[in-house]
Design a protein around this motif. Structure first.
Motif, PDB file in Angstrom:
ATOM      1  N   TYR A 169       8.010  29.729  13.548  1.00  0.00           N
ATOM      2  CA  TYR A 169       7.807  29.208  12.207  1.00  0.00           C
ATOM      3  C   TYR A 169       6.793  28.072  12.240  1.00  0.00           C
ATOM      4  CZ  TYR A 169      12.350  31.500  11.873  1.00  0.00           C
ATOM      5  OH  TYR A 169      13.371  32.397  11.951  1.00  0.00           O
ATOM      6  N   HIS A 170       6.125  27.914  11.119  1.00  0.00           N
ATOM      7  CA  HIS A 170       5.210  26.782  10.944  1.00  0.00           C
ATOM      8  C   HIS A 170       5.745  25.942   9.793  1.00  0.00           C
ATOM      9  CE1 HIS A 170       1.485  24.465  10.872  1.00  0.00           C
ATOM     10  NE2 HIS A 170       1.496  24.600   9.541  1.00  0.00           N
ATOM     11  N   VAL A 171       6.130  24.679  10.095  1.00  0.00           N
ATOM     12  CA  VAL A 171       6.687  23.792   9.074  1.00  0.00           C
ATOM     13  C   VAL A 171       5.719  22.650   8.832  1.00  0.00           C
ATOM     14  CG1 VAL A 171       8.625  22.314   8.429  1.00  0.00           C
ATOM     15  CG2 VAL A 171       9.020  24.359   9.828  1.00  0.00           C
ATOM     16  N   GLN A 172       5.306  22.500   7.598  1.00  0.00           N
ATOM     17  CA  GLN A 172       4.305  21.488   7.255  1.00  0.00           C
ATOM     18  C   GLN A 172       4.721  20.772   5.983  1.00  0.00           C
ATOM     19  OE1 GLN A 172       0.190  22.827   7.364  1.00  0.00           O
ATOM     20  NE2 GLN A 172      -0.293  21.544   5.602  1.00  0.00           N
ATOM     21  N   THR A 173       4.567  19.440   5.965  1.00  0.00           N
ATOM     22  CA  THR A 173       4.833  18.667   4.750  1.00  0.00           C
ATOM     23  C   THR A 173       3.513  18.203   4.151  1.00  0.00           C
ATOM     24  OG1 THR A 173       4.985  16.531   5.888  1.00  0.00           O
ATOM     25  CG2 THR A 173       7.007  17.847   5.719  1.00  0.00           C
ATOM     26  N   LEU A 174       3.512  18.068   2.846  1.00  0.00           N
ATOM     27  CA  LEU A 174       2.314  17.637   2.125  1.00  0.00           C
ATOM     28  C   LEU A 174       2.704  16.544   1.141  1.00  0.00           C
ATOM     29  CD1 LEU A 174      -0.715  18.112   1.380  1.00  0.00           C
ATOM     30  CD2 LEU A 174       0.101  19.772  -0.319  1.00  0.00           C
ATOM     31  N   HIS A 175       2.017  15.426   1.191  1.00  0.00           N
ATOM     32  CA  HIS A 175       2.270  14.327   0.259  1.00  0.00           C
ATOM     33  C   HIS A 175       1.324  14.457  -0.933  1.00  0.00           C
ATOM     34  CE1 HIS A 175       4.020  11.602   3.662  1.00  0.00           C
ATOM     35  NE2 HIS A 175       4.752  12.661   3.399  1.00  0.00           N
ATOM     36  N   GLU A 176       1.898  14.527  -2.118  1.00  0.00           N
ATOM     37  CA  GLU A 176       1.109  14.674  -3.335  1.00  0.00           C
ATOM     38  C   GLU A 176       1.495  13.591  -4.335  1.00  0.00           C
ATOM     39  OE1 GLU A 176       0.276  19.390  -3.801  1.00  0.00           O
ATOM     40  OE2 GLU A 176       2.283  18.719  -4.327  1.00  0.00           O
ATOM     41  N   PRO A 177       0.591  13.244  -5.254  1.00  0.00           N
ATOM     42  CA  PRO A 177       0.938  12.251  -6.287  1.00  0.00           C
ATOM     43  C   PRO A 177       2.040  12.775  -7.201  1.00  0.00           C
ATOM     44  CG  PRO A 177      -1.208  13.244  -6.738  1.00  0.00           C
ATOM     45  CD  PRO A 177      -0.815  13.691  -5.369  1.00  0.00           C
ATOM     46  N   VAL A 178       2.822  11.859  -7.739  1.00  0.00           N
ATOM     47  CA  VAL A 178       3.935  12.229  -8.615  1.00  0.00           C
ATOM     48  C   VAL A 178       3.431  12.727  -9.956  1.00  0.00           C
ATOM     49  CG1 VAL A 178       5.914  11.280  -9.878  1.00  0.00           C
ATOM     50  CG2 VAL A 178       5.540  10.656  -7.492  1.00  0.00           C
ATOM     51  N   GLY A 179       2.420  12.039 -10.509  1.00  0.00           N
ATOM     52  CA  GLY A 179       1.906  12.411 -11.826  1.00  0.00           C
ATOM     53  C   GLY A 179       1.656  11.178 -12.662  1.00  0.00           C
ATOM     54  N   VAL A 180       2.255  11.147 -13.852  1.00  0.00           N
ATOM     55  CA  VAL A 180       2.117   9.996 -14.750  1.00  0.00           C
ATOM     56  C   VAL A 180       3.235   9.001 -14.441  1.00  0.00           C
ATOM     57  CG1 VAL A 180       2.133   9.185 -17.138  1.00  0.00           C
ATOM     58  CG2 VAL A 180       1.062  11.381 -16.560  1.00  0.00           C
ATOM     59  N   ALA A 181       2.854   7.797 -14.061  1.00  0.00           N
ATOM     60  CA  ALA A 181       3.821   6.744 -13.730  1.00  0.00           C
ATOM     61  C   ALA A 181       3.919   5.754 -14.884  1.00  0.00           C
ATOM     62  CB  ALA A 181       3.406   6.014 -12.452  1.00  0.00           C
ATOM     63  N   GLY A 182       5.125   5.576 -15.386  1.00  0.00           N
ATOM     64  CA  GLY A 182       5.378   4.537 -16.380  1.00  0.00           C
ATOM     65  C   GLY A 182       5.788   3.259 -15.662  1.00  0.00           C
ATOM     66  N   GLN A 183       5.209   2.133 -16.048  1.00  0.00           N
ATOM     67  CA  GLN A 183       5.461   0.881 -15.341  1.00  0.00           C
ATOM     68  C   GLN A 183       5.686  -0.243 -16.356  1.00  0.00           C
ATOM     69  OE1 GLN A 183       1.968   0.551 -12.818  1.00  0.00           O
ATOM     70  NE2 GLN A 183       2.803   1.999 -11.333  1.00  0.00           N
ATOM     71  N   ILE A 184       6.731  -1.019 -16.109  1.00  0.00           N
ATOM     72  CA  ILE A 184       7.083  -2.124 -17.008  1.00  0.00           C
ATOM     73  C   ILE A 184       7.213  -3.381 -16.159  1.00  0.00           C
ATOM     74  CG2 ILE A 184       8.749  -3.000 -18.688  1.00  0.00           C
ATOM     75  CD1 ILE A 184       9.607  -0.084 -19.176  1.00  0.00           C
ATOM     76  N   ILE A 185       6.419  -4.397 -16.465  1.00  0.00           N
ATOM     77  CA  ILE A 185       6.379  -5.598 -15.625  1.00  0.00           C
ATOM     78  C   ILE A 185       6.904  -6.814 -16.383  1.00  0.00           C
ATOM     79  CG2 ILE A 185       4.505  -4.734 -14.172  1.00  0.00           C
ATOM     80  CD1 ILE A 185       2.567  -6.492 -15.762  1.00  0.00           C
ATOM     81  N   PRO A 186       7.384  -7.834 -15.650  1.00  0.00           N
ATOM     82  CA  PRO A 186       7.945  -9.034 -16.272  1.00  0.00           C
ATOM     83  C   PRO A 186       6.910 -10.136 -16.442  1.00  0.00           C
ATOM     84  CG  PRO A 186       8.392  -9.097 -13.947  1.00  0.00           C
ATOM     85  CD  PRO A 186       7.595  -7.836 -14.184  1.00  0.00           C
ATOM     86  N   TRP A 187       7.386 -11.287 -16.935  1.00  0.00           N
ATOM     87  CA  TRP A 187       6.477 -12.382 -17.274  1.00  0.00           C
ATOM     88  C   TRP A 187       6.374 -13.455 -16.201  1.00  0.00           C
ATOM     89  CZ3 TRP A 187       9.708 -16.412 -16.867  1.00  0.00           C
ATOM     90  CH2 TRP A 187      11.038 -16.252 -17.259  1.00  0.00           C
ATOM     91  N   ASN A 188       7.207 -13.412 -15.159  1.00  0.00           N
ATOM     92  CA  ASN A 188       7.210 -14.546 -14.227  1.00  0.00           C
ATOM     93  C   ASN A 188       6.028 -14.549 -13.261  1.00  0.00           C
ATOM     94  OD1 ASN A 188       8.453 -12.248 -13.120  1.00  0.00           O
ATOM     95  ND2 ASN A 188       9.608 -13.451 -11.647  1.00  0.00           N
ATOM     96  N   PHE A 189       5.590 -13.359 -12.832  1.00  0.00           N
ATOM     97  CA  PHE A 189       4.391 -13.220 -11.996  1.00  0.00           C
ATOM     98  C   PHE A 189       3.547 -12.085 -12.576  1.00  0.00           C
ATOM     99  CE2 PHE A 189       7.534 -15.010  -9.063  1.00  0.00           C
ATOM    100  CZ  PHE A 189       6.819 -16.053  -8.492  1.00  0.00           C
TER     101      PHE A 189
END
Length: 444
Positions: A169-189
């Motif tokens: 068998y040939h076993v291979q992993t591939l890292h791919e981007p997730v897609g659209v990332a929603g991000q919410i940041i705070p006010w302290n930094f």
């Protein structure tokens, strides 16, 4: 239990520890920042645009409460527009299809521009947040620059693996981007959180919709304009300024967002998790509040321990999710530690954050200021001694001021006899929090 605090809200300084002659001078003659606020709209699909509703909200100078600028107030319709742009940029646009090397080059050019505009970014950060300018200009913005260079270096080094397997068998992993990332940041930094969210997501080839904290929207808009100047394609990063119950909730529950990341309070984190689960079961990364212990044993160098504990708590006006806000001190050195901690807190220089030598500026806004005052009053009402060197009452770590995150410059100093006692207190508080979470979210 003893607690120390250094608190400031200009222009009406009423309580706290610090050289208030400095603060008083700042009230009479506040420094006017030289930077112009050029970017107050939403940034969607590479363009600065008004909110669909046409609404705006004021962003305030924490020193005075005066309005710095009116900022576009995004809500559900604007999140829909931003997610649509990010989805198109991911599915059709060049960013995830671009070579990792080219993505790296864009991020490196961006880092160069951040370095070039260090002082402008630091000025906006201090003006909108209240943190000392020297901290922003000499530490935080250079860290942001360094972070983007770090993640730029990762862009072309994200590899899959060939995994040994039994049999033909040939076993291979591939890292791919997730897609659209929603991000919410705070006010302290604001800028550092911007970098921690954007950097890894962009290096991996994702597209982004980022909601800024309503208290501090300015630096992210300025920086993202530089990111486009560095060559970022339209739609890859979209910035929506707005409020949690509207824009934040819309982003967390959006069916076309593939991943949500949030930094902020534990209570809001629970809501984000529920919204993500109820929509498309998107994965959620949550960086929430804390009540970190700082333990001083009887063989410690007390002078050094006092300075380290002081920094661990008072840094950034105490507005740090990893602040060492519970200081446990061994009974043999407790009295010495308290006296020296008191002396150090009294010497803390509090004032206009644009003035040189200032260690601490104002809290972010009046709401946070009043919240901290309520915790201080609850500590006194529960029997704690306020830094006045009077009667010291020591009891189990069960006061609100010792258990809940204050997110302000309030240092609780508790006495302990041996390490098992400290561990027991930490376990009790942790179990109380877990039990409370279970009761709140148990399924019938």
């Amino acid at each position: 239990m003893i607690f120390l605090f250094g608190l400031m809200r200009l222009p009406s300084v009423g309580v706290g520890i610090g050289k208030y002659s400095t603060a008083a001078a700042a009230i009479e003659d506040p420094i006017t920042p030289s930077v112009k606020v050029n970017y107050t709209q939403l940034l969607i699909d590479g363009k600065f645009v008004d909110a669909a509703s046409g609404k705006t909200f004021p962003t305030l100078d924490p020193r005075t409460g005066n309005v710095i600028a009116q900022v576009a107030e995004g809500d559900l319709e604007d999140i829909n527009r931003a997610v649509s742009a990010a989805r198109k940029a991911f599915d059709e646009g060049p960013w995830p299809k671009m070579t990792a090397y080219e993505r790296s080059r864009i991020l490196l050019r961006f880092a160069d521009l951040l370095e070039k505009h260090n002082d402008e970014l630091a000025t906006l950060e201090t003006w909108d947040n209240g943190k000392p300018y020297e901290q922003a200009a000499k530490v935080e913005v250079p860290m942001v620059t360094r972070l983007f260079r770090y993640y730029a270096g990762w862009a072309d080094k994200i590899h899959g693996l060939t995994v040994p397997a039994d049999g033909p068998y040939h076993v291979q992993t591939l890292h791919e981007p997730v897609g659209v990332a929603g991000q919410i940041i705070p006010w302290n930094f604001p800028l550092l959180m911007y970098a921690w969210k954007l950097g890894p997501a962009l290096a991996c080839g994702n597209t982004i919709v980022l909601k800024t904290a309503e208290q501090t929207p300015l630096s992210a808009l300025y920086a993202t304009n530089l990111l486009h100047e560095a060559g970022l394609p339209p739609g890859v990063v979209n910035i929506v300024s707005g409020f949690g119950p509207t824009a934040g909730a819309a982003l967390a529950s959006h069916m076309d967002v593939d991943k949500i990341a949030f930094t902020g309070s534990t209570q809001t984190g629970k809501i984000i998790l529920q919204l993500a689960a109820k929509s498309n079961l998107k994965p959620a990364t949550l960086e929430l509040g804390g009540k970190s212990p700082f333990i001083v044993f009887d063989d410690a160098d007390v002078d050094q321990a006092v300075e380290l504990a002081h920094f661990a708590l008072f840094f950034n006006q105490g507005q740090c999710c990893c602040a060492g806000s519970r200081t446990f001190v061994h009974e043999r050195v407790y009295d010495e530690f308290v006296e020296k901690a008191k002396a150090r807190a009294i010497k803390r220089v509090v004032g206009d954050p644009f003035k040189g030598g200032i260690e601490q500026g104002p809290q972010i806004d009046s709401e946070q200021f009043e919240k901290i005052l309520r915790y201080i009053r609850s500590g006194v009402d529960s029997g704690a001694s306020l830094e006045a060197g009077g009667e010291r009452i020591v009891r189990r770590d069960d006061m609100l001021i010792a258990k809940e995150e204050i997110f302000g410059p309030v240092q609780s100093i508790l006495k302990f006899k041996d390490v098992d006692e400290v561990l027991k207190e930490l376990i009790i508080v942790t179990m109380d929090l877990l039990l409370g979470f279970y009761k709140e979210h148990r399924y019938s």
